[in-house]
Design a protein around this motif. Structure first.
Motif, mmCIF file in Angstrom:
data_model
loop_
_atom_site.group_PDB
_atom_site.id
_atom_site.type_symbol
_atom_site.label_atom_id
_atom_site.label_comp_id
_atom_site.label_asym_id
_atom_site.label_seq_id
_atom_site.Cartn_x
_atom_site.Cartn_y
_atom_site.Cartn_z
ATOM 1 N N ARG A 102 0.818 -1.215 0.000
ATOM 2 C CA ARG A 102 0.000 0.000 0.000
ATOM 3 C C ARG A 102 0.856 1.271 0.000
ATOM 4 N N PRO A 103 1.787 1.459 0.937
ATOM 5 C CA PRO A 103 2.589 2.691 0.879
ATOM 6 C C PRO A 103 3.418 2.803 -0.386
ATOM 7 N N LEU A 104 3.900 1.673 -0.912
ATOM 8 C CA LEU A 104 4.671 1.708 -2.154
ATOM 9 C C LEU A 104 3.792 2.144 -3.323
ATOM 10 N N GLY A 105 2.572 1.626 -3.380
ATOM 11 C CA GLY A 105 1.658 1.994 -4.452
ATOM 12 C C GLY A 105 1.284 3.465 -4.417
ATOM 13 N N GLU A 106 1.130 4.013 -3.215
ATOM 14 C CA GLU A 106 0.805 5.429 -3.093
ATOM 15 C C GLU A 106 1.986 6.300 -3.530
ATOM 16 N N LEU A 107 3.197 5.878 -3.181
ATOM 17 C CA LEU A 107 4.383 6.605 -3.636
ATOM 18 C C LEU A 107 4.506 6.537 -5.154
ATOM 19 N N ALA A 108 4.120 5.407 -5.733
ATOM 20 C CA ALA A 108 4.179 5.250 -7.188
ATOM 21 C C ALA A 108 3.246 6.227 -7.879
ATOM 22 N N ALA A 109 2.055 6.405 -7.315
ATOM 23 C CA ALA A 109 1.095 7.338 -7.906
ATOM 24 C C ALA A 109 1.661 8.754 -7.908
ATOM 25 N N GLU A 110 2.362 9.130 -6.843
ATOM 26 C CA GLU A 110 2.995 10.449 -6.771
ATOM 27 C C GLU A 110 4.069 10.574 -7.845
ATOM 28 N N ALA A 111 4.904 9.535 -7.973
ATOM 29 C CA ALA A 111 6.021 9.578 -8.911
ATOM 30 C C ALA A 111 5.560 9.637 -10.362
ATOM 31 N N LEU A 112 4.398 9.064 -10.658
ATOM 32 C CA LEU A 112 3.922 8.991 -12.035
ATOM 33 C C LEU A 112 3.105 10.206 -12.463
ATOM 34 N N GLN A 113 2.898 11.133 -11.558
ATOM 35 C CA GLN A 113 2.095 12.307 -11.889
ATOM 36 C C GLN A 113 2.688 13.116 -13.042
ATOM 37 N N GLY A 114 4.003 13.197 -13.088
ATOM 38 C CA GLY A 114 4.629 13.967 -14.165
ATOM 39 C C GLY A 114 5.139 13.128 -15.316
ATOM 40 N N ALA A 115 4.713 11.876 -15.385
ATOM 41 C CA ALA A 115 5.252 10.960 -16.392
ATOM 42 C C ALA A 115 4.641 11.145 -17.780
ATOM 43 N N LYS A 116 3.492 11.811 -17.890
ATOM 44 C CA LYS A 116 2.815 12.009 -19.162
ATOM 45 C C LYS A 116 2.511 10.679 -19.850
ATOM 46 N N PHE A 117 2.181 9.686 -19.026
ATOM 47 C CA PHE A 117 1.785 8.381 -19.560
ATOM 48 C C PHE A 117 0.561 7.921 -18.782
ATOM 49 N N SER A 118 -0.538 7.708 -19.491
ATOM 50 C CA SER A 118 -1.784 7.290 -18.859
ATOM 51 C C SER A 118 -2.050 5.826 -19.207
ATOM 52 N N PRO A 119 -1.757 4.904 -18.280
ATOM 53 C CA PRO A 119 -1.926 3.483 -18.598
ATOM 54 C C PRO A 119 -3.384 3.057 -18.608
ATOM 55 N N GLU A 120 -3.690 2.131 -19.489
ATOM 56 C CA GLU A 120 -5.007 1.501 -19.484
ATOM 57 C C GLU A 120 -4.976 0.229 -18.647
ATOM 58 N N LEU A 121 -3.834 -0.456 -18.672
ATOM 59 C CA LEU A 121 -3.657 -1.676 -17.897
ATOM 60 C C LEU A 121 -2.378 -1.582 -17.063
ATOM 61 N N VAL A 122 -2.427 -2.127 -15.860
ATOM 62 C CA VAL A 122 -1.237 -2.241 -15.009
ATOM 63 C C VAL A 122 -0.936 -3.722 -14.875
ATOM 64 N N VAL A 123 0.241 -4.131 -15.352
ATOM 65 C CA VAL A 123 0.600 -5.552 -15.449
ATOM 66 C C VAL A 123 1.849 -5.837 -14.613
ATOM 67 N N PRO A 124 1.796 -6.805 -13.696
ATOM 68 C CA PRO A 124 2.984 -7.142 -12.913
ATOM 69 C C PRO A 124 3.868 -8.160 -13.614
ATOM 70 N N VAL A 125 5.152 -8.137 -13.294
ATOM 71 C CA VAL A 125 6.049 -9.206 -13.727
ATOM 72 C C VAL A 125 5.745 -10.415 -12.833
ATOM 73 N N PRO A 126 5.401 -11.566 -13.421
ATOM 74 C CA PRO A 126 4.963 -12.714 -12.612
ATOM 75 C C PRO A 126 6.121 -13.516 -12.025
ATOM 76 N N LEU A 127 5.793 -14.278 -10.993
ATOM 77 C CA LEU A 127 6.724 -15.254 -10.433
ATOM 78 C C LEU A 127 6.422 -16.628 -11.028
ATOM 79 N N HIS A 128 7.431 -17.496 -11.046
ATOM 80 C CA HIS A 128 7.175 -18.876 -11.422
ATOM 81 C C HIS A 128 6.315 -19.506 -10.326
ATOM 82 N N PRO A 129 5.373 -20.411 -10.681
ATOM 83 C CA PRO A 129 4.490 -21.015 -9.682
ATOM 84 C C PRO A 129 5.210 -21.613 -8.467
ATOM 85 N N LEU A 130 6.375 -22.225 -8.662
ATOM 86 C CA LEU A 130 7.099 -22.806 -7.538
ATOM 87 C C LEU A 130 7.616 -21.727 -6.597
#
Length: 238
Positions: A102-130
């Motif tokens: 949660r705190p990391l995500g809120e900091l990310a929103a602050e950092a992206l305010q000046g990025a001039k990029f409006s994402p439609e999808l937010v996709v994580p890098v996945p881990l292997h199932p194991l």
């Protein structure tokens, strides 16, 4: 009613800073001002290759200049991977503290305010199932979910691991570049086709894993990809 509760929580500091566990968390487990002072935050102008501060007159930093051309249109990194930031991410990743998303995500929103990029999808890098089974959660996925909510974008678990790769931290520079090749698959290409994507991971080392994931998305027909990471290793890891 909800705002009244948060005011009450802030007044009595019911949800303190998740890092020092005593500082003012703003009633929502936010990182307190004193702990934030310990983070090495990257300042403008930023390198579009890694999200760190530019170190010269070129359009990208010296380290990214030495790497292959990045398959993304821009990048943001919250802070350098050392000191308090490193401790926080280590607890998040290995210490069984998923609430740090949660705190990391809120900091990310602050950092992206000046990025001039409006994402439609937010996709994580996945881990292997194991690896996911051993850890219990994908820290990049939790980080991405919070970032998606704060950015009012759609979270999409679009990628899967096609093979288990070795840990990047245990490899040298050349092995890191080869390690993630062919590691990812797109679950449902139709879901990402033409979409602007924010690709999220926890730590940026050389960018090889992110590059492999971004190329997989682009090959499946996605729109432009922008990178978000919580931290970047100091001057990259060699």
């Amino acid at each position: 009613m909800k705002e009244l509760f948060f005011r009450f929580a802030a007044w009595f500091n019911l949800f303190p800073c998740p890092l020092c566990r005593t500082g003012d968390g703003g009633g929502r487990n936010r990182i307190c001002p004193e702990c934030r002072k310990e983070f090495r935050v990257f300042e403008e102008p930023l390198c579009p290759g890694c999200g760190g501060t530019l170190d010269g007159l070129m359009a990208v930093c010296g380290k990214c200049l030495a790497e292959e051309k990045r398959p993304w249109v821009g990048a943001r990194t919250l802070f350098e991977y050392r000191g308090a930031a490193r401790r926080m991410l280590h607890e998040f990743k290995f210490g069984g503290r998923p609430e740090l998303a949660r705190p990391l995500g809120e900091l990310a929103a602050e950092a992206l305010q000046g990025a001039k990029f409006s994402p439609e999808l937010v996709v994580p890098v996945p881990l292997h199932p194991l690896r996911l089974y051993g850890r219990g959660y994908n820290q990049a996925g939790l980080f991405a979910e919070v970032a998606a909510r704060t950015l009012h974008a759609k979270y999409c678990d679009a990628l899967s691991r096609a093979k288990r790769t070795r840990k990047q931290s245990s490899l040298n520079k050349e092995a890191r570049r080869r390690n993630p090749a062919g590691a990812f698959r797109v679950r449902t290409p139709k879901a990402i086709r033409g979409k602007r994507i924010l690709l999220v991971d926890d730590v940026f080392t050389t960018g090889a894993t992110l590059a492999a994931a971004a190329k997989t998305l682009l090959a499946a027909g996605s729109g432009p990809v922008f990178i978000l990471t919580a931290a970047r290793t100091p001057a990259y890891r060699r």
